[in-house]
Write an enzyme that holds these catalytic residues in place. Structure first.
Site, PDB file in Angstrom:
ATOM      1  N   GLY A   9       1.518  -4.332   6.554  1.00 26.83           N
ATOM      2  CA  GLY A   9       0.112  -4.742   6.518  1.00 26.83           C
ATOM      3  C   GLY A   9      -0.059  -6.088   7.211  1.00 26.83           C
ATOM      4  N   GLY A  12      -3.576  -7.482   8.517  1.00 20.22           N
ATOM      5  CA  GLY A  12      -4.679  -7.741   7.593  1.00 20.22           C
ATOM      6  C   GLY A  12      -4.948  -9.215   7.385  1.00 20.22           C
ATOM      7  N   GLN A  13      -5.883  -9.487   6.462  1.00 18.87           N
ATOM      8  CA  GLN A  13      -6.330 -10.868   6.243  1.00 18.87           C
ATOM      9  C   GLN A  13      -5.177 -11.783   5.824  1.00 18.87           C
ATOM     10  OE1 GLN A  13      -8.749 -11.587   2.803  1.00 18.87           O
ATOM     11  NE2 GLN A  13      -9.625 -13.487   3.599  1.00 18.87           N
ATOM     12  N   ASP A  35       2.198  -2.507  10.713  1.00 18.79           N
ATOM     13  CA  ASP A  35       0.897  -2.125  10.178  1.00 18.79           C
ATOM     14  C   ASP A  35       0.654  -0.676  10.579  1.00 18.79           C
ATOM     15  OD1 ASP A  35      -1.667  -4.186   9.228  1.00 18.79           O
ATOM     16  OD2 ASP A  35      -2.122  -2.077   9.644  1.00 18.79           O
ATOM     17  N   ILE A  36      -0.306  -0.048   9.935  1.00 23.44           N
ATOM     18  CA  ILE A  36      -0.620   1.343  10.273  1.00 23.44           C
ATOM     19  C   ILE A  36      -1.411   1.412  11.582  1.00 23.44           C
ATOM     20  CG2 ILE A  36      -2.782   1.492   8.944  1.00 23.44           C
ATOM     21  CD1 ILE A  36      -1.281   4.354   8.066  1.00 23.44           C
ATOM     22  N   ARG A  37      -2.019   0.273  11.950  1.00 21.82           N
ATOM     23  CA  ARG A  37      -2.724   0.232  13.234  1.00 21.82           C
ATOM     24  C   ARG A  37      -2.449  -1.091  13.921  1.00 21.82           C
ATOM     25  NH1 ARG A  37      -6.411  -0.195   9.221  1.00 21.82           N
ATOM     26  NH2 ARG A  37      -6.633   2.052   9.175  1.00 21.82           N
ATOM     27  N   ASP A  53       3.513   3.670   8.616  1.00 21.21           N
ATOM     28  CA  ASP A  53       2.744   4.135   7.470  1.00 21.21           C
ATOM     29  C   ASP A  53       3.622   3.900   6.237  1.00 21.21           C
ATOM     30  OD1 ASP A  53       1.581   5.511   5.409  1.00 21.21           O
ATOM     31  OD2 ASP A  53       1.431   7.427   6.454  1.00 21.21           O
ATOM     32  N   TYR A 143      -9.430   0.087  -7.706  1.00 21.76           N
ATOM     33  CA  TYR A 143      -8.486  -0.907  -7.182  1.00 21.76           C
ATOM     34  C   TYR A 143      -7.761  -1.620  -8.326  1.00 21.76           C
ATOM     35  CZ  TYR A 143      -7.125  -5.227  -4.707  1.00 21.76           C
ATOM     36  OH  TYR A 143      -6.450  -6.307  -4.178  1.00 21.76           O
ATOM     37  N   LYS A 147      -3.752  -1.847  -9.263  1.00 20.96           N
ATOM     38  CA  LYS A 147      -3.001  -3.108  -9.338  1.00 20.96           C
ATOM     39  C   LYS A 147      -2.387  -3.296 -10.727  1.00 20.96           C
ATOM     40  CE  LYS A 147      -3.324  -4.751  -5.175  1.00 20.96           C
ATOM     41  NZ  LYS A 147      -2.114  -4.842  -4.338  1.00 20.96           N
TER      42      LYS A 147
HETATM   43  N1  SER Z   1     -10.378  -9.832  -2.872  1.00 15.97           N
HETATM   44  C1  SER Z   1     -10.107  -8.541  -3.404  1.00 15.97           C
HETATM   45  C2  SER Z   1     -11.312  -7.693  -3.405  1.00 15.97           C
HETATM   46  O1  SER Z   1     -12.392  -8.236  -3.405  1.00 15.97           O
HETATM   47  C3  SER Z   1      -9.604  -8.649  -4.811  1.00 15.97           C
HETATM   48  O2  SER Z   1      -8.228  -8.705  -4.810  1.00 15.97           O
HETATM   49  O3  SER Z   1     -11.194  -6.509  -3.433  1.00 15.97           O
END
Ligand code: SER
Length: 313
Positions: A9, A12-13, A35-37, A53, A143, A147
């Protein structure tokens, strides 16, 4: 022996900044970004990059053997707002990628894992202010459920198989290099872009919604500090509470308006409001401070200054 690190990943951010920081510390060739892309050119050209992946165990195992990987940072995940739209895809990505790295560590093919958790593990029944490390956790989002389950599995693999997995419950992360995607705290990044480009921002959360937040420099430092601490100091093997600041959309708007005269906020809460309402407003991170010396450096004013200065150039 040279230590090779895989970042999953990496586009990503968080992954982007983690890749740059680890490459500066260990040398570009030791840090394998995946990363996947594809991501931005600068990142992909700064050292080895592989398309991967993370839910594909065989592909992951092959990559780890090829590059003689010792440590894995698993930053790939589907975040809160997108996960509500695609619950099964979120569960499969968030859980199977974690099982893959945990099982590779169990098989002694890697020796250390970083896996991010989130304030989303908490739910509407959790004490919302100064949320303790150990408390009621009844996440009400797709989500958050992934987690929370992930945390249980990390602790289980540590206790049963001695897997050295380390984790942080990140607050909302504010950064300027890479945009977040699909999260509820994303407004805290978008607002700075819109303030500079358009002088106004339409916020998808109510003015008074207070959430725990952190500037990316603090988050990256925390990640490296927990990973580089001696194993015996990491006493919590589910995930550590981590905090820096808490603010509402109204407060960040005021902070921006003190630098950009006339900045205007419009409030149009959408489905993300319900997600935000289920999360705490502030976090007690004293366990992370006590165990491995965590200390945040960026408050809201410092974050605003850094965001505006970096986005302007
Ligand atoms: N920043 C994340 C979200 O907003 C939370 O881990 O989904």
């Amino acid at each position: 022996m040279q230590k090779n690190i895989l970042i999953i990943g990496a586009c990503g951010q968080i992954g982007t900044e983690l890749t740059y920081t680890l490459r500066a510390q260990y040398g570009n060739d030791s840090i394998i970004a995946s990363d996947i892309r594809e991501g931005n050119e600068e990142l992909m050209n700064s050292g080895p990059f592989e398309l991967l992946d993370a839910t594909d165990y065989d592909a992951l195992e092959e990559l780890i053997a090829y590059y003689e990987i010792d440590e894995v940072y698993l930053m790939a995940a589907m975040l809160s707002a997108t996960a509500e739209k695609f619950p099964m895809r979120a569960w499969n990505l968030n859980m199977n990628s974690l099982f893959n790295v945990l099982n590779l560590a169990k098989e002694k093919k890697i020796s250390k894992i970083f896996w991010p958790s989130s304030i989303a593990v908490f739910g509407p029944n959790t004490p919302a202010t100064d949320t303790p490390q150990n408390t009621i956790m009844e996440p009400s989002t797709v989500y958050g459920i992934s987690k929370q389950s992930g945390e249980r599995w990390c602790e289980y693999y540590h206790n049963k198989f001695g897997v050295d997995v380390r984790s942080i419950r990140y607050p909302g992360l504010i950064s300027w290099k890479t945009m977040p995607g699909g999260g509820t705290t994303d407004y805290g990044v978008e607002i700075y872009h819109k303030a500079l480009n358009e002088g106004e921002y339409t916020c998808f959360l109510r003015a008074s919604t207070k959430l725990p937040m952190m500037y990316m420099d603090d988050a990256i430092r925390a990640t490296l500090e927990i990973m580089q601490s001696p194993a015996e100091q990491i006493k919590t093997r589910s995930s550590y509470n981590l905090a820096a600041m808490s603010f509402t959309p109204a407060e960040v708007a005021t902070s921006i308006a003190s630098h950009i005269a006339g900045f205007k906020m419009i409030y149009e809460p959408d489905s993300r409001q319900e997600i935000a309402d289920s999360w705490p407003s502030s976090i007690d991170d004293s366990k992370a401070s006590k165990d491995w010396g965590w200390q945040a450096q960026f408050d809201l004013e410092k974050t605003t200054k850094a965001m505006l200065a970096n986005l302007k150039t």
